[in-house]
Design a protein around this motif. Structure first.
Motif, PDB file in Angstrom:
ATOM      1  N   PHE A 106      45.031  63.586  51.773  1.00 27.47           N
ATOM      2  CA  PHE A 106      45.317  65.013  51.902  1.00 27.47           C
ATOM      3  C   PHE A 106      44.044  65.816  52.106  1.00 27.47           C
ATOM      4  O   PHE A 106      44.031  66.808  52.851  1.00 27.47           O
ATOM      5  CB  PHE A 106      46.062  65.518  50.661  1.00 27.47           C
ATOM      6  CG  PHE A 106      47.426  64.915  50.481  1.00 27.47           C
ATOM      7  CD1 PHE A 106      48.163  64.479  51.567  1.00 27.47           C
ATOM      8  CD2 PHE A 106      47.974  64.782  49.213  1.00 27.47           C
ATOM      9  CE1 PHE A 106      49.422  63.922  51.410  1.00 27.47           C
ATOM     10  CE2 PHE A 106      49.238  64.229  49.038  1.00 27.47           C
ATOM     11  CZ  PHE A 106      49.959  63.796  50.136  1.00 27.47           C
ATOM     12  N   GLY A 107      42.963  65.410  51.452  1.00 24.47           N
ATOM     13  CA  GLY A 107      41.696  66.123  51.610  1.00 24.47           C
ATOM     14  C   GLY A 107      41.178  66.051  53.039  1.00 24.47           C
ATOM     15  O   GLY A 107      40.720  67.054  53.590  1.00 24.47           O
ATOM     16  N   ALA A 108      41.252  64.870  53.645  1.00 24.98           N
ATOM     17  CA  ALA A 108      40.790  64.714  55.029  1.00 24.98           C
ATOM     18  C   ALA A 108      41.641  65.539  55.982  1.00 24.98           C
ATOM     19  O   ALA A 108      41.114  66.213  56.890  1.00 24.98           O
ATOM     20  CB  ALA A 108      40.823  63.240  55.418  1.00 24.98           C
ATOM     21  N   PHE A 119      42.456  70.398  59.337  1.00 31.05           N
ATOM     22  CA  PHE A 119      43.347  71.538  59.590  1.00 31.05           C
ATOM     23  C   PHE A 119      42.608  72.861  59.398  1.00 31.05           C
ATOM     24  O   PHE A 119      42.736  73.785  60.219  1.00 31.05           O
ATOM     25  CB  PHE A 119      44.546  71.468  58.651  1.00 31.05           C
ATOM     26  CG  PHE A 119      45.389  72.720  58.638  1.00 31.05           C
ATOM     27  CD1 PHE A 119      46.273  72.996  59.676  1.00 31.05           C
ATOM     28  CD2 PHE A 119      45.287  73.628  57.593  1.00 31.05           C
ATOM     29  CE1 PHE A 119      47.037  74.158  59.673  1.00 31.05           C
ATOM     30  CE2 PHE A 119      46.046  74.799  57.571  1.00 31.05           C
ATOM     31  CZ  PHE A 119      46.924  75.063  58.619  1.00 31.05           C
ATOM     32  N   ALA A 120      41.839  72.971  58.324  1.00 27.44           N
ATOM     33  CA  ALA A 120      41.118  74.221  58.050  1.00 27.44           C
ATOM     34  C   ALA A 120      40.112  74.526  59.153  1.00 27.44           C
ATOM     35  O   ALA A 120      39.883  75.697  59.495  1.00 27.44           O
ATOM     36  CB  ALA A 120      40.424  74.136  56.694  1.00 27.44           C
ATOM     37  N   VAL A 123      31.957  55.846  64.148  1.00 30.26           N
ATOM     38  CA  VAL A 123      32.268  57.074  64.895  1.00 30.26           C
ATOM     39  C   VAL A 123      32.453  58.246  63.930  1.00 30.26           C
ATOM     40  O   VAL A 123      31.969  59.364  64.178  1.00 30.26           O
ATOM     41  CB  VAL A 123      33.528  56.881  65.760  1.00 30.26           C
ATOM     42  CG1 VAL A 123      34.017  58.222  66.316  1.00 30.26           C
ATOM     43  CG2 VAL A 123      33.248  55.910  66.896  1.00 30.26           C
ATOM     44  N   ILE A 124      33.149  58.006  62.826  1.00 28.07           N
ATOM     45  CA  ILE A 124      33.349  59.044  61.806  1.00 28.07           C
ATOM     46  C   ILE A 124      32.000  59.542  61.290  1.00 28.07           C
ATOM     47  O   ILE A 124      31.757  60.756  61.182  1.00 28.07           O
ATOM     48  CB  ILE A 124      34.213  58.496  60.656  1.00 28.07           C
ATOM     49  CG1 ILE A 124      35.647  58.249  61.137  1.00 28.07           C
ATOM     50  CG2 ILE A 124      34.195  59.452  59.456  1.00 28.07           C
ATOM     51  CD1 ILE A 124      36.502  57.499  60.132  1.00 28.07           C
ATOM     52  N   TYR A 125      31.109  58.604  60.983  1.00 20.73           N
ATOM     53  CA  TYR A 125      29.796  58.979  60.461  1.00 20.73           C
ATOM     54  C   TYR A 125      28.978  59.752  61.503  1.00 20.73           C
ATOM     55  O   TYR A 125      28.316  60.750  61.175  1.00 20.73           O
ATOM     56  CB  TYR A 125      29.015  57.731  60.039  1.00 20.73           C
ATOM     57  CG  TYR A 125      29.624  56.962  58.894  1.00 20.73           C
ATOM     58  CD1 TYR A 125      30.517  57.555  58.008  1.00 20.73           C
ATOM     59  CD2 TYR A 125      29.296  55.615  58.688  1.00 20.73           C
ATOM     60  CE1 TYR A 125      31.068  56.832  56.955  1.00 20.73           C
ATOM     61  CE2 TYR A 125      29.830  54.897  57.641  1.00 20.73           C
ATOM     62  CZ  TYR A 125      30.724  55.501  56.774  1.00 20.73           C
ATOM     63  OH  TYR A 125      31.259  54.782  55.730  1.00 20.73           O
ATOM     64  N   LEU A 126      29.007  59.291  62.751  1.00 17.92           N
ATOM     65  CA  LEU A 126      28.272  59.985  63.803  1.00 17.92           C
ATOM     66  C   LEU A 126      28.835  61.392  64.025  1.00 17.92           C
ATOM     67  O   LEU A 126      28.078  62.343  64.272  1.00 17.92           O
ATOM     68  CB  LEU A 126      28.338  59.181  65.106  1.00 17.92           C
ATOM     69  CG  LEU A 126      27.546  57.878  65.134  1.00 17.92           C
ATOM     70  CD1 LEU A 126      27.824  57.119  66.429  1.00 17.92           C
ATOM     71  CD2 LEU A 126      26.056  58.136  64.979  1.00 17.92           C
ATOM     72  N   PHE A 169      37.176  63.994  60.248  1.00 18.44           N
ATOM     73  CA  PHE A 169      38.176  64.009  59.184  1.00 18.44           C
ATOM     74  C   PHE A 169      39.557  63.557  59.647  1.00 18.44           C
ATOM     75  O   PHE A 169      40.237  62.799  58.942  1.00 18.44           O
ATOM     76  CB  PHE A 169      38.216  65.395  58.540  1.00 18.44           C
ATOM     77  CG  PHE A 169      37.020  65.658  57.678  1.00 18.44           C
ATOM     78  CD1 PHE A 169      36.974  65.174  56.380  1.00 18.44           C
ATOM     79  CD2 PHE A 169      35.917  66.352  58.168  1.00 18.44           C
ATOM     80  CE1 PHE A 169      35.855  65.376  55.578  1.00 18.44           C
ATOM     81  CE2 PHE A 169      34.804  66.558  57.379  1.00 18.44           C
ATOM     82  CZ  PHE A 169      34.766  66.069  56.084  1.00 18.44           C
ATOM     83  N   PHE A 170      39.986  63.980  60.827  1.00 19.13           N
ATOM     84  CA  PHE A 170      41.234  63.438  61.350  1.00 19.13           C
ATOM     85  C   PHE A 170      41.053  61.953  61.669  1.00 19.13           C
ATOM     86  O   PHE A 170      41.992  61.158  61.546  1.00 19.13           O
ATOM     87  CB  PHE A 170      41.671  64.202  62.601  1.00 19.13           C
ATOM     88  CG  PHE A 170      42.247  65.561  62.309  1.00 19.13           C
ATOM     89  CD1 PHE A 170      43.065  65.773  61.209  1.00 19.13           C
ATOM     90  CD2 PHE A 170      41.980  66.638  63.150  1.00 19.13           C
ATOM     91  CE1 PHE A 170      43.603  67.036  60.941  1.00 19.13           C
ATOM     92  CE2 PHE A 170      42.515  67.896  62.896  1.00 19.13           C
ATOM     93  CZ  PHE A 170      43.328  68.088  61.780  1.00 19.13           C
TER      94      PHE A 170
END
Length: 399
Positions: free
Chosen positions: A28-30, A35-36, A345-348, A380-381
């Motif tokens: 939910f946090g991610a 979303f925000a 990819v997330i980290y980059l 985050f997504f």
């Protein structure tokens, strides 16, 4: 006799999402962080008028610092508690209720223009108040007094959120007020305390596996303890006197102190494993932010304060939480502790978003802010897409 953590998980017959604290809160946090950011980008374009009592910038800051970070703190603490006491504090529908309370806070703040401000604040604050009560019960039950500092920081974080609501209710600008500085100071101290335990420990474990003869210093040496005390004092000075020369000087010293601390953890040797290296990169944003904020105080014409604070907000908090979320999810769902290509990819994406947001204040090129926001959403997504299936399924079991 209380059931063990493993027995509670085995007995739970409901959704896997509610079998362990990290599962709902990391997911939910991610999703909320992504979303925000979408809402923020659309609001900046003028296509959306927020139905919130907070001004747009204050909503944006609150959504990340108090909305996002609170739920990740919950996921981390409710996962760490079994190591303290040998039992799960909440599992099943009580865990679902706690998650629902967090969601209620997000909805209340989003539509706060139509709600009583006392009700909005109560719904928002209820989550960390209840979380604190649960953690206190576990600390007392396990006589785990060394973790009282974490509970104390959670209490300060909750107080900061209350002050943020009060500043908004009194017609102020909470995104630049006392509450956000106190909340950010508490968050950075959590990173310094918890990161000071896990970064050198995880690094040592990995380097031992690689048969390295050069290892990081053990956690919480006298230097670390002295630096933490100085950090608390310097951050408190920044909270109370954010424009003073002495404050800027103290933050510069804090930055160099944490750079030296980080160098002792031998992060340069971890480049072959992104899952470990990202912990060092995330912690690096603590001293970089301190140096930048200190410079913004001493030379305000040269360094924009908002850009400097983003090194802490997006860099230290955003990167460290993703580093912990990815590692904890892999470990607690029975997967190999290795960063695959999507994790890289997330980290980059998160480090790129932070760098672009900081640079945008100095070099204003077309769409820099929007590209930074897109990279943030990819991070985050991307976590939700890559790690969501594991969070929604039962832990893999060896045959």
């Amino acid at each position: 006799m209380p059931l063990s953590s493993a027995e509670q998980i085995r007995r739970w017959q409901g959704p896997a999402l509610l079998s362990y604290g990290f599962r709902p809160f990391f997911l939910f946090g991610a999703l909320w962080a992504g979303f925000a950011m979408v809402v923020w980008i659309v609001t900046l374009s003028g296509a959306l008028s927020l139905p919130s009592r907070f001004d747009p910038v204050s909503w944006h800051a609150h959504a990340f610092l108090f909305g996002y970070l609170s739920v990740i703190i919950a996921g981390f603490l409710l996962t760490a508690v079994p190591n303290w006491t040998g039992r799960l504090p909440v599992v099943g529908w009580p865990l679902g209720l706690l998650a629902a309370i967090w969601h209620a806070g997000r909805v209340a703040i989003f539509f706060s223009a139509y709600l009583n401000p006392v009700l909005v604040a109560a719904l928002d604050l209820a989550f960390t108040v209840l979380l604190g009560a649960v953690i206190l019960r576990e600390i007392v039950a396990g006589k785990n007094w060394r973790n009282l500092i974490v509970l104390a920081l959670l209490a300060v974080f909750t107080l900061a959120n209350l002050l943020y609501h009060l500043e908004a209710a009194w017609g102020g600008y909470p995104a630049g007020g006392f509450g956000i500085r106190l909340g950010l100071g508490a968050a950075l101290t959590m990173i310094a305390v918890i990161g000071g335990r896990i970064v050198p420990s995880f690094t040592r474990n990995w380097l031992v596996q690689q048969k390295s003869t050069v290892l990081p210093v053990p956690p919480m040496q006298p230097y670390d303890k002295g630096l933490l005390l100085f950090s608390i004092g310097a951050l408190l000075l920044w909270v109370l006197l954010p424009q003073y020369f002495l404050t800027g000087l103290a933050l510069i010293l804090l930055g160099f102190g944490h750079l030296f601390r980080l160098a002792r953890w031998r992060g340069i040797l971890t480049h072959a494993e992104a899952l470990v290296a990202i912990l060092h990169i995330a912690y690096l944003f603590v001293p970089l932010g301190a140096l930048a904020v200190g410079a913004a105080i001493l030379w305000p014409a040269a360094v924009p304060l908002q850009a400097a604070q983003h090194l802490w907000m997006a860099g230290a908090i955003g990167t460290m939480t993703l580093a912990v979320m990815t590692r904890a999810t892999l470990g607690h769902t029975g997967q190999r502790l290795h960063a695959d290509r999507w994790t890289v990819v997330i980290y980059l994406a998160i480090t790129g978003a932070t760098a672009l947001r900081f640079a945008q204040s100095f070099v204003s090129l077309p769409a820099m802010l929007e590209i930074a926001g897109i990279l943030w959403c990819i991070a985050f997504f991307g976590f939700a897409l890559a790690y969501g299936p594991a969070l929604l399924q039962q832990r893999k079991r060896s045959v």
